[in-house]
Write a protein that holds these residues in place. Structure first.
Motif, mmCIF file in Angstrom:
data_model
loop_
_atom_site.group_PDB
_atom_site.id
_atom_site.type_symbol
_atom_site.label_atom_id
_atom_site.label_comp_id
_atom_site.label_asym_id
_atom_site.label_seq_id
_atom_site.Cartn_x
_atom_site.Cartn_y
_atom_site.Cartn_z
ATOM 1 N N GLY A 1 7.551 9.097 -7.512
ATOM 2 C CA GLY A 1 7.539 8.172 -6.382
ATOM 3 C C GLY A 1 7.248 6.762 -6.841
ATOM 4 O O GLY A 1 6.796 6.538 -7.971
ATOM 5 N N LYS A 2 7.510 5.804 -5.970
ATOM 6 C CA LYS A 2 7.252 4.389 -6.259
ATOM 7 C C LYS A 2 6.029 3.933 -5.474
ATOM 8 O O LYS A 2 5.681 4.511 -4.444
ATOM 9 C CB LYS A 2 8.463 3.548 -5.869
ATOM 10 C CG LYS A 2 9.736 3.876 -6.634
ATOM 11 C CD LYS A 2 10.901 3.039 -6.146
ATOM 12 C CE LYS A 2 11.262 3.395 -4.713
ATOM 13 N NZ LYS A 2 12.473 2.678 -4.241
ATOM 14 N N PRO A 3 5.351 2.866 -5.947
ATOM 15 C CA PRO A 3 4.174 2.372 -5.231
ATOM 16 C C PRO A 3 4.504 1.956 -3.798
ATOM 17 O O PRO A 3 5.622 1.519 -3.502
ATOM 18 C CB PRO A 3 3.744 1.160 -6.065
ATOM 19 C CG PRO A 3 4.326 1.386 -7.413
ATOM 20 C CD PRO A 3 5.607 2.126 -7.193
ATOM 21 N N LEU A 4 3.529 2.065 -2.916
ATOM 22 C CA LEU A 4 3.716 1.691 -1.514
ATOM 23 C C LEU A 4 4.115 0.227 -1.382
ATOM 24 O O LEU A 4 4.855 -0.142 -0.462
ATOM 25 C CB LEU A 4 2.416 1.963 -0.745
ATOM 26 C CG LEU A 4 2.427 1.678 0.763
ATOM 27 C CD1 LEU A 4 3.464 2.538 1.476
ATOM 28 C CD2 LEU A 4 1.039 1.918 1.349
ATOM 29 N N SER A 5 3.654 -0.619 -2.291
ATOM 30 C CA SER A 5 3.938 -2.058 -2.207
ATOM 31 C C SER A 5 5.407 -2.393 -2.417
ATOM 32 O O SER A 5 5.815 -3.537 -2.220
ATOM 33 C CB SER A 5 3.098 -2.811 -3.238
ATOM 34 O OG SER A 5 3.367 -2.331 -4.549
ATOM 35 N N LEU B 1 7.720 0.692 5.713
ATOM 36 C CA LEU B 1 6.282 0.746 5.468
ATOM 37 C C LEU B 1 5.609 1.654 6.490
ATOM 38 O O LEU B 1 4.807 2.531 6.129
ATOM 39 C CB LEU B 1 5.690 -0.654 5.526
ATOM 40 C CG LEU B 1 4.153 -0.755 5.490
ATOM 41 C CD1 LEU B 1 3.612 -0.239 4.164
ATOM 42 C CD2 LEU B 1 3.694 -2.186 5.731
ATOM 43 N N CYS B 2 5.921 1.443 7.752
ATOM 44 C CA CYS B 2 5.294 2.253 8.808
ATOM 45 C C CYS B 2 5.726 3.712 8.722
ATOM 46 O O CYS B 2 4.922 4.621 8.943
ATOM 47 C CB CYS B 2 5.648 1.674 10.181
ATOM 48 S SG CYS B 2 4.888 0.075 10.514
ATOM 49 N N GLU B 3 7.001 3.956 8.399
ATOM 50 C CA GLU B 3 7.478 5.337 8.309
ATOM 51 C C GLU B 3 6.835 6.071 7.136
ATOM 52 O O GLU B 3 6.495 7.255 7.240
ATOM 53 C CB GLU B 3 9.001 5.350 8.185
ATOM 54 C CG GLU B 3 9.720 4.954 9.466
ATOM 55 C CD GLU B 3 11.234 4.924 9.292
ATOM 56 O OE1 GLU B 3 11.692 4.878 8.123
ATOM 57 O OE2 GLU B 3 11.945 4.935 10.309
ATOM 58 N N VAL B 4 6.662 5.371 6.008
ATOM 59 C CA VAL B 4 6.045 6.006 4.839
ATOM 60 C C VAL B 4 4.581 6.342 5.125
ATOM 61 O O VAL B 4 4.105 7.441 4.790
ATOM 62 C CB VAL B 4 6.170 5.069 3.614
ATOM 63 C CG1 VAL B 4 5.256 5.533 2.486
ATOM 64 C CG2 VAL B 4 7.612 5.016 3.134
ATOM 65 N N ILE B 5 3.854 5.421 5.758
ATOM 66 C CA ILE B 5 2.458 5.701 6.116
ATOM 67 C C ILE B 5 2.399 6.826 7.149
ATOM 68 O O ILE B 5 1.515 7.686 7.099
ATOM 69 C CB ILE B 5 1.774 4.423 6.626
ATOM 70 C CG1 ILE B 5 1.646 3.403 5.482
ATOM 71 C CG2 ILE B 5 0.398 4.733 7.209
ATOM 72 C CD1 ILE B 5 1.031 2.084 5.885
ATOM 73 N N ARG B 6 3.373 6.834 8.077
ATOM 74 C CA ARG B 6 3.438 7.935 9.054
ATOM 75 C C ARG B 6 3.603 9.273 8.331
ATOM 76 O O ARG B 6 2.943 10.263 8.678
ATOM 77 C CB ARG B 6 4.610 7.710 10.008
ATOM 78 C CG ARG B 6 4.831 8.860 11.006
ATOM 79 C CD ARG B 6 6.272 8.904 11.464
ATOM 80 N NE ARG B 6 7.190 9.136 10.353
ATOM 81 C CZ ARG B 6 8.505 8.954 10.417
ATOM 82 N NH1 ARG B 6 9.058 8.516 11.537
ATOM 83 N NH2 ARG B 6 9.275 9.204 9.370
ATOM 84 N N ASP B 7 4.493 9.334 7.322
ATOM 85 C CA ASP B 7 4.690 10.580 6.573
ATOM 86 C C ASP B 7 3.392 11.022 5.895
ATOM 87 O O ASP B 7 3.082 12.218 5.826
ATOM 88 C CB ASP B 7 5.788 10.388 5.524
ATOM 89 C CG ASP B 7 7.164 10.181 6.140
ATOM 90 O OD1 ASP B 7 7.340 10.507 7.323
ATOM 91 O OD2 ASP B 7 8.054 9.662 5.432
ATOM 92 N N ALA B 8 2.636 10.057 5.371
ATOM 93 C CA ALA B 8 1.364 10.387 4.739
ATOM 94 C C ALA B 8 0.369 10.925 5.771
ATOM 95 O O ALA B 8 -0.406 11.849 5.478
ATOM 96 C CB ALA B 8 0.791 9.163 4.036
ATOM 97 N N GLU C 1 12.069 9.027 -3.947
ATOM 98 C CA GLU C 1 13.412 8.521 -4.222
ATOM 99 C C GLU C 1 14.276 8.535 -2.975
ATOM 100 O O GLU C 1 15.236 7.760 -2.867
ATOM 101 C CB GLU C 1 14.058 9.355 -5.333
ATOM 102 C CG GLU C 1 13.348 9.229 -6.680
ATOM 103 C CD GLU C 1 13.967 10.101 -7.751
ATOM 104 O OE1 GLU C 1 14.833 10.938 -7.394
ATOM 105 O OE2 GLU C 1 13.602 9.956 -8.924
ATOM 106 N N GLU C 2 13.957 9.393 -2.005
ATOM 107 C CA GLU C 2 14.705 9.452 -0.745
ATOM 108 C C GLU C 2 14.213 8.423 0.269
ATOM 109 O O GLU C 2 14.765 8.304 1.364
ATOM 110 C CB GLU C 2 14.606 10.856 -0.129
ATOM 111 C CG GLU C 2 15.285 11.953 -0.945
ATOM 112 C CD GLU C 2 14.475 12.345 -2.164
ATOM 113 O OE1 GLU C 2 13.233 12.158 -2.138
ATOM 114 O OE2 GLU C 2 15.073 12.836 -3.149
#
Length: 447
Positions: free
Chosen positions: A268-272, A280-287, A314-315
């Protein structure tokens, strides 16, 4: 240790000069352990006509009483003579990390160079890691080829963590290799065991687990059923009232640690590196989905929600990593803290945990609050704004702390309280960040 009545007198005179000298020695030892693969190390400290011998590991330092090295040099000379005949393991070297062979470099380099940031990797940059998988019945060691660490929490004492992009010799795939010293206390599970429980409970948005296990003392000792592992020794010399270790001054908190490595097979790549506020919001939602499923299905609480522990796959989806501080919880049962220190990354710890960590157990609400601070931090930090107030407000909100002059307890949270009152990083600043950053979307809700 000298005795004065019933009080034990410390070996160290706690003057400003002594504090500076101790700080300098800790800095040197930290640099030593960060630049070499070490289980422990020795050092010699000479001051005037006196000297001390010291042994450092991740739990702390053991030191001798002062000796006269100029007039009575026997102690120093005997130590140097004995040190000359020690093996690499006895000198504290980690013998499970070695240089790569030409054949290993030939197959690993093409794969590693395809990873962003590793395009210029050379054979001289590579090292060979051995990992013992706890789930392996025959004690085999798996081989991974890595360049320099891609992240490092630094420091000598405690949970210093190194992360690597690694080439898995067995599968020929690129993986994450995490190398750290886990706390060895009752009730604290190994991170690999936590991942197994999460996968058994079908928790989504977490990485696939590869090999994971304690690091053996040497590559040869894994053939035995209960092989020796790399672990700290400082905790063995704590002062026991009325016992044999009366020389230890004070009552320091010293946790035992065991060297541990695990492999994650999902990159995976860093959140930044998010491409839009929507992502950003979707990735934090997944977490958050991963966190909620772990809590509801497996009764596991993460307890270290931070920007560094949320990755973008990567997706383009999010996943929650670093479960080494997680805890099995029992709903409806009040539980106190397991350790004397708080868990988490300072900038994202909840207000209640920052204000009083000693008597307040970490709860699910603390983790959920941390997700909010991660979102706000990323918006303010990664939008490329030139607003002068943002940097000052970031420090006031995320880095603010107070140190007690009585018990030296470090607390915080006041800046976050003021932020919620709409004074630091107020609504106007955040809205301007969301609408003026070059090359990014206008709001979190639009592509």
């Amino acid at each position: 240790m000298k005795r004065r009545g019933d009080e034990a007198e410390s070996h160290i005179r706690f003057s400003d000069t002594a504090y500076r000298a101790c700080g300098q020695m800790i800095a040197y030892a930290s640099a030593h352990h960060q630049s070499q693969f070490r289980v422990f190390s020795f050092s010699i400290f000479l001051f005037g006509e006196k000297g001390r011998l010291l042994r450092w590991d991740r739990s702390g330092v053991i030191y001798t009483e002062p000796f006269e090295w100029t007039t009575e040099p026997d102690t120093l000379l005997e130590f140097i003579w004995r040190f000359n005949f020690l093996s690499d393991i006895e000198r504290g070297h980690d013998t499970t990390v070695t240089p790569v062979t030409d054949n290993e470099a030939e197959v690993a380099l093409p794969k590693l160079k395809r990873y962003p940031g590793l395009e210029n990797t050379k054979k001289a940059d590579l090292q060979r890691f051995l990992i013992h998988d706890d789930r392996s019945a025959n004690g085999d060691l798996r081989v991974y080829i890595t360049p320099s660490a891609v992240w490092d929490t630094g420091g000598l004492f405690g949970r210093s963590t190194f992360g690597y992009i690694a080439y898995d010799v067995a599968s020929t795939n690129l993986v994450y290799l995490k190398d750290f010293w886990r706390t060895d206390l009752p009730g604290i599970e190994k991170e690999g065991d936590i991942y197994c429980k999460l996968h058994d409970a079908q928790v989504p948005n977490i990485p696939r687990l590869g090999a994971a296990g304690d690091v053996p003392l040497s590559p040869e000792c894994t053939a035995t059923a209960s092989f020796a592992t790399q672990r700290t020794r400082t905790q063995d010399y704590l002062r026991i009232p009325g016992g044999e270790h009366e020389w230890c001054p004070g009552q320091p908190h010293v946790d035992p640690y065991v060297h541990y490595r695990l492999v994650l097979e999902t990159l995976g790549k860093p959140l930044s590196t998010f491409k839009s506020t929507r992502q950003l919001c979707e990735v934090i939602r997944d977490a958050i989905v991963a966190h909620s499923a772990a809590y509801e299905r497996a009764q596991i609480l993460h307890r270290d929600v931070s920007a560094g522990n949320i990755l973008i796959t990567e997706e383009g989806t999010g996943m929650l990593i670093d479960w080494d501080l997680s805890k099995q919880v029992h709903k409806g049962v009040e539980e106190g803290p397991r350790q004397h220190s708080r868990t988490g990354t300072w900038q994202f710890i909840s207000i209640s945990q920052l204000r009083e960590p000693r008597y307040t157990a970490h709860e699910v609400s603390d983790d959920l609050e941390s997700f909010f601070w991660v979102l706000l931090y990323q918006i303010a930090k990664c939008r490329g704004s030139r607003m002068a107030d943002v940097s000052k407000h970031m420090q006031l909100v995320f880095d603010e702390y107070t140190k007690s002059s009585q018990d030296h307890l470090v607390t915080g949270g006041n800046g976050k309280i003021v932020c919620l009152a709409d004074l630091y990083l107020d609504r106007g600043i955040v809205e301007e960040l969301l609408t003026t950053a070059d090359g990014l979307v206008n709001t979190p809700c639009v592509e």
